[in-house]
Design a protein around this motif. Structure first.
Motif, PDB file in Angstrom:
ATOM      1  N   SER A   1       0.670  -1.059   0.045  1.00 16.47           N
ATOM      2  CA  SER A   1       0.023   0.165   0.114  1.00 16.47           C
ATOM      3  C   SER A   1       0.980   1.293   0.062  1.00 16.47           C
ATOM      4  O   SER A   1       1.532   1.545   0.936  1.00 16.47           O
ATOM      5  N   ASP A   2       0.679   2.043  -1.230  1.00 18.45           N
ATOM      6  CA  ASP A   2       1.385   3.295  -1.285  1.00 18.45           C
ATOM      7  C   ASP A   2       2.978   3.246  -1.413  1.00 18.45           C
ATOM      8  O   ASP A   2       3.549   4.318  -1.026  1.00 18.45           O
TER       9      ASP A   2
ATOM     10  N   ASP B   1       2.293  -1.381  -5.427  1.00 18.44           N
ATOM     11  CA  ASP B   1       0.952  -1.171  -5.014  1.00 18.44           C
ATOM     12  C   ASP B   1       0.413  -0.798  -6.485  1.00 18.44           C
ATOM     13  O   ASP B   1       0.548  -0.233  -7.259  1.00 18.44           O
TER      14      ASP B   1
ATOM     15  N   SER C   1      -1.933   3.153  -6.249  1.00 21.76           N
ATOM     16  CA  SER C   1      -1.344   4.557  -5.522  1.00 21.76           C
ATOM     17  C   SER C   1      -1.381   5.827  -5.947  1.00 21.76           C
ATOM     18  O   SER C   1      -0.661   5.844  -7.127  1.00 21.76           O
TER      19      SER C   1
ATOM     20  N   TRP D   1       0.046   8.253  -5.307  1.00 18.66           N
ATOM     21  CA  TRP D   1       1.349   8.644  -5.235  1.00 18.66           C
ATOM     22  C   TRP D   1       2.369   8.160  -5.858  1.00 18.66           C
ATOM     23  O   TRP D   1       3.720   8.607  -5.802  1.00 18.66           O
TER      24      TRP D   1
ATOM     25  N   HIS E   1      -6.858   7.717  -0.451  1.00 15.07           N
ATOM     26  CA  HIS E   1      -5.279   7.835  -0.166  1.00 15.07           C
ATOM     27  C   HIS E   1      -4.489   8.950  -0.587  1.00 15.07           C
ATOM     28  O   HIS E   1      -3.410   9.140  -0.620  1.00 15.07           O
TER      29      HIS E   1
ATOM     30  N   ASP F   1       0.307   3.409   5.391  1.00 16.75           N
ATOM     31  CA  ASP F   1       0.260   4.189   4.220  1.00 16.75           C
ATOM     32  C   ASP F   1      -0.560   5.480   4.398  1.00 16.75           C
ATOM     33  O   ASP F   1      -0.517   6.007   5.491  1.00 16.75           O
ATOM     34  N   ARG F   2      -0.994   5.982   3.459  1.00 14.94           N
ATOM     35  CA  ARG F   2      -1.767   7.219   3.576  1.00 14.94           C
ATOM     36  C   ARG F   2      -3.070   7.232   3.217  1.00 14.94           C
ATOM     37  O   ARG F   2      -3.925   7.956   3.041  1.00 14.94           O
ATOM     38  N   SER F   3      -3.747   5.949   3.846  1.00 18.97           N
ATOM     39  CA  SER F   3      -5.214   5.904   3.838  1.00 18.97           C
ATOM     40  C   SER F   3      -5.563   6.900   4.933  1.00 18.97           C
ATOM     41  O   SER F   3      -5.313   7.191   5.984  1.00 18.97           O
TER      42      SER F   3
END
Length: 319
Positions: A127-128, A132, A135, A137, A238, A249-251
Protein backbone atom coordinates in the motif's frame (compact mmCIF):
# COMPACT_ATOMS: atom_id res chain seq x y z
CA UNK A 1 3.40 -24.59 -4.73
CA UNK A 2 2.06 -21.01 -4.78
CA UNK A 3 2.32 -18.98 -1.59
CA UNK A 4 -0.94 -18.26 0.23
CA UNK A 5 -1.43 -14.60 1.13
CA UNK A 6 -3.15 -14.25 4.48
CA UNK A 7 -5.75 -11.47 4.71
CA UNK A 8 -4.07 -10.03 7.80
CA UNK A 9 -0.60 -9.60 6.28
CA UNK A 10 -0.71 -5.83 6.69
CA UNK A 11 -0.36 -5.39 10.45
CA UNK A 12 0.67 -1.80 11.15
CA UNK A 13 1.83 -2.25 14.74
CA UNK A 14 5.53 -1.72 13.98
CA UNK A 15 5.05 0.79 11.19
CA UNK A 16 6.24 4.36 11.56
CA UNK A 17 3.28 6.78 11.40
CA UNK A 18 3.09 8.88 8.23
CA UNK A 19 2.11 12.56 8.05
CA UNK A 20 -1.54 13.53 7.69
CA UNK A 21 -2.86 12.12 4.41
CA UNK A 22 -3.03 15.38 2.53
CA UNK A 23 -1.26 16.72 -0.52
CA UNK A 24 2.39 17.47 0.09
CA UNK A 25 2.33 16.28 3.70
CA UNK A 26 0.58 18.27 6.43
CA UNK A 27 -0.28 21.38 4.42
CA UNK A 28 -2.57 22.04 1.49
CA UNK A 29 -2.22 25.09 -0.73
CA UNK A 30 -5.06 26.85 -2.49
CA UNK A 31 -4.12 25.38 -5.87
CA UNK A 32 -4.08 21.89 -4.39
CA UNK A 33 -7.52 22.37 -2.85
CA UNK A 34 -8.99 23.64 -6.13
CA UNK A 35 -7.40 20.76 -8.05
CA UNK A 36 -8.81 18.12 -5.73
CA UNK A 37 -12.22 19.78 -5.54
CA UNK A 38 -12.60 19.80 -9.32
CA UNK A 39 -11.42 16.21 -9.62
CA UNK A 40 -13.75 14.93 -6.90
CA UNK A 41 -16.87 17.07 -7.10
CA UNK A 42 -17.32 17.83 -10.81
CA UNK A 43 -18.64 14.38 -11.88
CA UNK A 44 -21.15 14.33 -9.01
CA UNK A 45 -22.37 17.86 -9.75
CA UNK A 46 -22.83 16.96 -13.41
CA UNK A 47 -24.99 13.98 -12.46
CA UNK A 48 -27.10 15.97 -9.99
CA UNK A 49 -27.59 18.77 -12.51
CA UNK A 50 -28.76 16.30 -15.16
CA UNK A 51 -31.74 15.09 -13.11
CA UNK A 52 -33.87 18.29 -13.06
CA UNK A 53 -32.97 19.02 -16.68
CA UNK A 54 -34.47 15.78 -17.95
CA UNK A 55 -37.17 15.32 -15.25
CA UNK A 56 -40.50 14.23 -16.65
CA UNK A 57 -39.31 13.06 -20.03
CA UNK A 58 -35.90 11.52 -19.47
CA UNK A 59 -36.18 10.40 -15.85
CA UNK A 60 -38.90 9.84 -13.26
CA UNK A 61 -39.41 8.41 -9.80
CA UNK A 62 -39.51 4.85 -11.18
CA UNK A 63 -36.11 5.25 -12.86
CA UNK A 64 -34.50 6.71 -9.74
CA UNK A 65 -35.91 3.92 -7.56
CA UNK A 66 -34.58 1.27 -9.94
CA UNK A 67 -31.20 3.01 -10.06
CA UNK A 68 -31.01 3.33 -6.26
CA UNK A 69 -31.96 -0.29 -5.59
CA UNK A 70 -29.50 -1.59 -8.17
CA UNK A 71 -26.80 0.75 -6.90
CA UNK A 72 -26.92 -0.35 -3.28
CA UNK A 73 -27.46 -4.01 -4.17
CA UNK A 74 -24.32 -4.09 -6.27
CA UNK A 75 -22.37 -1.73 -4.00
CA UNK A 76 -22.93 -4.02 -1.01
CA UNK A 77 -22.05 -6.96 -3.24
CA UNK A 78 -18.62 -5.34 -3.58
CA UNK A 79 -18.18 -4.05 -0.03
CA UNK A 80 -19.65 -6.96 1.94
CA UNK A 81 -18.84 -9.71 -0.57
CA UNK A 82 -15.76 -9.01 -2.69
CA UNK A 83 -14.02 -6.85 -0.09
CA UNK A 84 -14.77 -7.76 3.52
CA UNK A 85 -15.68 -11.42 2.97
CA UNK A 86 -13.60 -12.76 0.07
CA UNK A 87 -10.56 -10.46 0.29
CA UNK A 88 -10.09 -10.09 4.03
CA UNK A 89 -12.07 -12.94 5.59
CA UNK A 90 -13.96 -10.62 7.95
CA UNK A 91 -16.61 -13.32 8.31
CA UNK A 92 -17.41 -16.80 7.04
CA UNK A 93 -20.65 -17.11 5.03
CA UNK A 94 -22.66 -20.26 4.54
CA UNK A 95 -22.72 -21.59 0.99
CA UNK A 96 -25.96 -19.89 -0.20
CA UNK A 97 -24.77 -16.53 1.15
CA UNK A 98 -21.32 -17.03 -0.37
CA UNK A 99 -22.85 -17.63 -3.80
CA UNK A 100 -25.29 -14.71 -3.42
CA UNK A 101 -22.50 -12.31 -2.43
CA UNK A 102 -20.31 -13.49 -5.30
CA UNK A 103 -23.10 -12.87 -7.80
CA UNK A 104 -24.14 -9.52 -6.27
CA UNK A 105 -20.54 -8.29 -6.45
CA UNK A 106 -20.19 -9.52 -10.01
CA UNK A 107 -23.26 -7.47 -10.96
CA UNK A 108 -21.27 -4.33 -10.10
CA UNK A 109 -19.26 -4.98 -13.29
CA UNK A 110 -15.88 -4.28 -11.67
CA UNK A 111 -14.14 -7.33 -13.08
CA UNK A 112 -14.07 -11.06 -12.28
CA UNK A 113 -14.19 -11.86 -8.59
CA UNK A 114 -10.82 -13.65 -8.31
CA UNK A 115 -8.98 -10.90 -10.17
CA UNK A 116 -10.65 -8.22 -8.01
CA UNK A 117 -9.57 -9.97 -4.82
CA UNK A 118 -6.02 -10.64 -6.05
CA UNK A 119 -5.55 -6.98 -7.02
CA UNK A 120 -6.84 -5.79 -3.66
CA UNK A 121 -4.70 -8.15 -1.62
CA UNK A 122 -1.66 -6.98 -3.55
CA UNK A 123 -2.69 -3.38 -2.86
CA UNK A 124 -2.68 -4.07 0.88
CA UNK A 125 0.66 -5.80 0.77
CA UNK A 126 2.38 -2.82 -0.93
CA UNK A 127 0.00 0.00 0.00
CA UNK A 128 1.32 3.37 -1.26
CA UNK A 129 4.72 1.83 -1.96
CA UNK A 130 6.37 0.34 -5.01
CA UNK A 131 4.28 -2.64 -6.07
CA UNK A 132 0.92 -1.09 -5.15
CA UNK A 133 -1.31 -1.48 -8.24
CA UNK A 134 -3.09 1.84 -7.67
CA UNK A 135 -1.39 4.35 -5.38
CA UNK A 136 -2.09 8.03 -6.22
CA UNK A 137 1.43 8.86 -4.99
CA UNK A 138 3.02 6.78 -7.74
CA UNK A 139 4.53 9.80 -9.54
CA UNK A 140 5.33 12.14 -6.63
CA UNK A 141 3.71 14.85 -4.53
CA UNK A 142 3.64 17.92 -6.80
CA UNK A 143 0.28 18.98 -8.20
CA UNK A 144 1.01 17.71 -11.75
CA UNK A 145 2.41 14.46 -10.35
CA UNK A 146 -0.59 13.98 -8.08
CA UNK A 147 -3.07 14.70 -10.88
CA UNK A 148 -1.35 12.01 -12.91
CA UNK A 149 -1.33 9.73 -9.88
CA UNK A 150 -5.00 10.33 -9.11
CA UNK A 151 -5.95 9.41 -12.65
CA UNK A 152 -3.77 6.31 -12.42
CA UNK A 153 -5.24 5.24 -9.06
CA UNK A 154 -8.77 6.04 -10.20
CA UNK A 155 -8.89 4.02 -13.41
CA UNK A 156 -5.60 4.12 -15.33
CA UNK A 157 -4.14 1.17 -13.44
CA UNK A 158 -6.80 -1.14 -14.86
CA UNK A 159 -5.30 -0.73 -18.32
CA UNK A 160 -1.82 -1.68 -17.14
CA UNK A 161 -0.38 -4.68 -18.95
CA UNK A 162 0.98 -6.12 -15.70
CA UNK A 163 -1.58 -8.47 -14.18
CA UNK A 164 -1.63 -9.59 -10.55
CA UNK A 165 -0.73 -13.27 -10.15
CA UNK A 166 -4.02 -14.80 -9.01
CA UNK A 167 -2.37 -18.08 -8.03
CA UNK A 168 -0.14 -16.18 -5.62
CA UNK A 169 -2.66 -13.74 -4.15
CA UNK A 170 -5.95 -15.67 -4.32
CA UNK A 171 -5.19 -19.43 -4.21
CA UNK A 172 -7.99 -20.01 -1.68
CA UNK A 173 -10.60 -18.66 -4.12
CA UNK A 174 -9.20 -20.56 -7.07
CA UNK A 175 -9.65 -23.79 -5.11
CA UNK A 176 -13.31 -22.97 -4.39
CA UNK A 177 -15.46 -24.46 -7.18
CA UNK A 178 -18.37 -22.02 -6.61
CA UNK A 179 -16.16 -18.93 -6.62
CA UNK A 180 -14.09 -20.06 -9.58
CA UNK A 181 -17.19 -20.77 -11.66
CA UNK A 182 -18.87 -17.43 -10.85
CA UNK A 183 -15.63 -15.56 -11.54
CA UNK A 184 -15.32 -17.20 -14.96
CA UNK A 185 -18.93 -16.25 -15.75
CA UNK A 186 -18.21 -12.52 -15.46
CA UNK A 187 -19.50 -11.80 -18.99
CA UNK A 188 -22.82 -13.44 -18.10
CA UNK A 189 -23.23 -11.38 -14.90
CA UNK A 190 -22.38 -8.22 -16.82
CA UNK A 191 -25.20 -8.93 -19.26
CA UNK A 192 -27.62 -9.75 -16.42
CA UNK A 193 -26.70 -6.55 -14.58
CA UNK A 194 -27.34 -4.40 -17.65
CA UNK A 195 -30.64 -6.11 -18.52
CA UNK A 196 -32.34 -6.16 -15.09
CA UNK A 197 -33.20 -2.41 -15.01
CA UNK A 198 -34.78 -2.20 -18.49
CA UNK A 199 -36.67 -5.42 -17.85
CA UNK A 200 -38.10 -4.07 -14.59
CA UNK A 201 -38.74 -0.62 -16.07
CA UNK A 202 -40.44 -2.08 -19.13
CA UNK A 203 -42.70 -4.36 -17.09
CA UNK A 204 -43.68 -1.61 -14.61
CA UNK A 205 -44.42 0.95 -17.33
CA UNK A 206 -45.44 -1.54 -19.97
CA UNK A 207 -43.65 0.55 -22.57
CA UNK A 208 -40.39 0.65 -24.51
CA UNK A 209 -39.87 4.21 -23.28
CA UNK A 210 -39.91 2.95 -19.68
CA UNK A 211 -37.42 0.23 -20.55
CA UNK A 212 -35.13 2.72 -22.29
CA UNK A 213 -35.02 5.30 -19.49
CA UNK A 214 -34.58 2.52 -16.90
CA UNK A 215 -31.64 1.19 -18.91
CA UNK A 216 -30.03 4.61 -19.04
CA UNK A 217 -30.40 5.42 -15.33
CA UNK A 218 -30.55 1.97 -13.77
CA UNK A 219 -27.84 0.39 -15.90
CA UNK A 220 -25.49 3.00 -17.38
CA UNK A 221 -25.64 5.85 -14.86
CA UNK A 222 -25.77 3.46 -11.91
CA UNK A 223 -22.71 1.59 -13.17
CA UNK A 224 -20.76 4.79 -13.85
CA UNK A 225 -21.59 6.26 -10.44
CA UNK A 226 -20.69 3.06 -8.58
CA UNK A 227 -17.42 2.72 -10.46
CA UNK A 228 -16.51 6.33 -9.73
CA UNK A 229 -17.24 5.89 -6.02
CA UNK A 230 -15.32 2.61 -5.84
CA UNK A 231 -12.34 4.08 -7.66
CA UNK A 232 -12.48 7.10 -5.33
CA UNK A 233 -11.57 4.78 -2.45
CA UNK A 234 -8.37 3.94 -4.38
CA UNK A 235 -7.58 7.54 -5.28
CA UNK A 236 -9.28 10.09 -3.02
CA UNK A 237 -9.05 8.09 0.21
CA UNK A 238 -5.30 7.71 -0.27
CA UNK A 239 -4.80 11.42 -1.01
CA UNK A 240 -6.90 13.22 1.60
CA UNK A 241 -8.74 12.53 4.83
CA UNK A 242 -8.22 12.30 8.56
CA UNK A 243 -5.98 9.60 10.00
CA UNK A 244 -6.99 8.84 13.59
CA UNK A 245 -5.39 5.36 13.41
CA UNK A 246 -1.86 4.15 12.73
CA UNK A 247 -1.24 2.64 9.32
CA UNK A 248 1.82 2.24 7.15
CA UNK A 249 0.31 4.15 4.22
CA UNK A 250 -1.62 7.34 3.48
CA UNK A 251 -5.14 5.98 3.82
CA UNK A 252 -7.58 8.55 5.18
CA UNK A 253 -11.21 8.84 6.27
CA UNK A 254 -13.42 10.79 3.83
CA UNK A 255 -16.76 11.31 5.59
CA UNK A 256 -18.79 12.64 2.65
CA UNK A 257 -18.26 9.41 0.69
CA UNK A 258 -19.48 7.18 3.54
CA UNK A 259 -23.09 6.71 2.39
CA UNK A 260 -22.36 6.23 -1.31
CA UNK A 261 -19.44 3.91 -0.57
CA UNK A 262 -21.50 1.87 1.93
CA UNK A 263 -18.97 2.57 4.68
CA UNK A 264 -15.79 1.94 2.68
CA UNK A 265 -14.53 5.52 2.91
CA UNK A 266 -13.63 5.07 6.59
CA UNK A 267 -10.46 3.88 4.95
CA UNK A 268 -7.90 4.71 7.60
CA UNK A 269 -9.28 2.19 10.10
CA UNK A 270 -9.51 -0.41 7.35
CA UNK A 271 -5.80 -0.13 6.59
CA UNK A 272 -5.01 -0.08 10.30
CA UNK A 273 -7.06 -3.25 10.85
CA UNK A 274 -7.79 -4.89 7.45
CA UNK A 275 -9.79 -7.89 8.71
CA UNK A 276 -12.25 -5.84 10.77
CA UNK A 277 -15.87 -6.35 9.68
CA UNK A 278 -16.63 -2.74 10.64
CA UNK A 279 -14.76 0.19 9.14
CA UNK A 280 -16.70 3.05 10.71
CA UNK A 281 -15.80 2.40 14.35
CA UNK A 282 -16.01 5.92 15.76
CA UNK A 283 -19.13 7.75 16.89
CA UNK A 284 -21.33 8.92 14.01
CA UNK A 285 -19.49 6.96 11.32
CA UNK A 286 -22.18 5.34 9.15
CA UNK A 287 -21.24 1.90 7.86
CA UNK A 288 -24.15 0.15 6.13
CA UNK A 289 -21.96 -2.81 5.13
CA UNK A 290 -21.22 -3.59 8.79
CA UNK A 291 -24.95 -3.40 9.57
CA UNK A 292 -25.75 -5.89 6.82
CA UNK A 293 -23.03 -8.27 8.07
CA UNK A 294 -24.60 -8.04 11.51
CA UNK A 295 -28.00 -9.01 10.03
CA UNK A 296 -26.39 -11.97 8.29
CA UNK A 297 -24.85 -13.01 11.61
CA UNK A 298 -28.18 -12.74 13.45
CA UNK A 299 -29.86 -14.81 10.73
CA UNK A 300 -27.23 -17.52 11.17
CA UNK A 301 -25.86 -17.08 7.64
CA UNK A 302 -22.48 -15.66 8.74
CA UNK A 303 -20.17 -16.84 11.50
CA UNK A 304 -16.76 -16.00 12.96
CA UNK A 305 -17.38 -12.31 12.33
CA UNK A 306 -14.34 -10.23 13.25
CA UNK A 307 -15.97 -7.36 15.12
CA UNK A 308 -13.64 -4.72 16.56
CA UNK A 309 -13.70 -4.28 20.34
CA UNK A 310 -12.70 -1.18 22.29
CA UNK A 311 -9.27 -2.52 23.21
CA UNK A 312 -8.48 -3.46 19.62
CA UNK A 313 -9.57 -0.04 18.33
CA UNK A 314 -7.66 1.93 20.97
CA UNK A 315 -4.49 -0.07 20.34
CA UNK A 316 -4.45 1.28 16.78
CA UNK A 317 -4.96 4.93 17.69
CA UNK A 318 -2.43 7.37 16.26
CA UNK A 319 -0.33 9.19 18.83
Amino acid sequence: MPMTIQPADTRPDEAEPLPLATLGGDRQGTLERVTLTLFIVAPFLALVAAVPVVWGWGVGVRDLVIMTVMYFLTCHGITVGFHRCFTHGSFKPNRPLKIALAIAGSLAIEGPLVRWVADHRKHHRFSDKEGDPHSPWRYGETVPALLKGLFWAHLGWMFDEEQTDQRKYAPDLIKDDDIRRISRQFALWTLVSLLIPPLVGGVLSWSWQGALTAFFWGSLVRMALLHHVTWSINSICHAVGRRPFRSRDRSGNVWWLAVLSCGESWHNLHHADPTSARHGVLKGQLDSSARIIRWFELAGWARDVRWPNRERVESRRAE
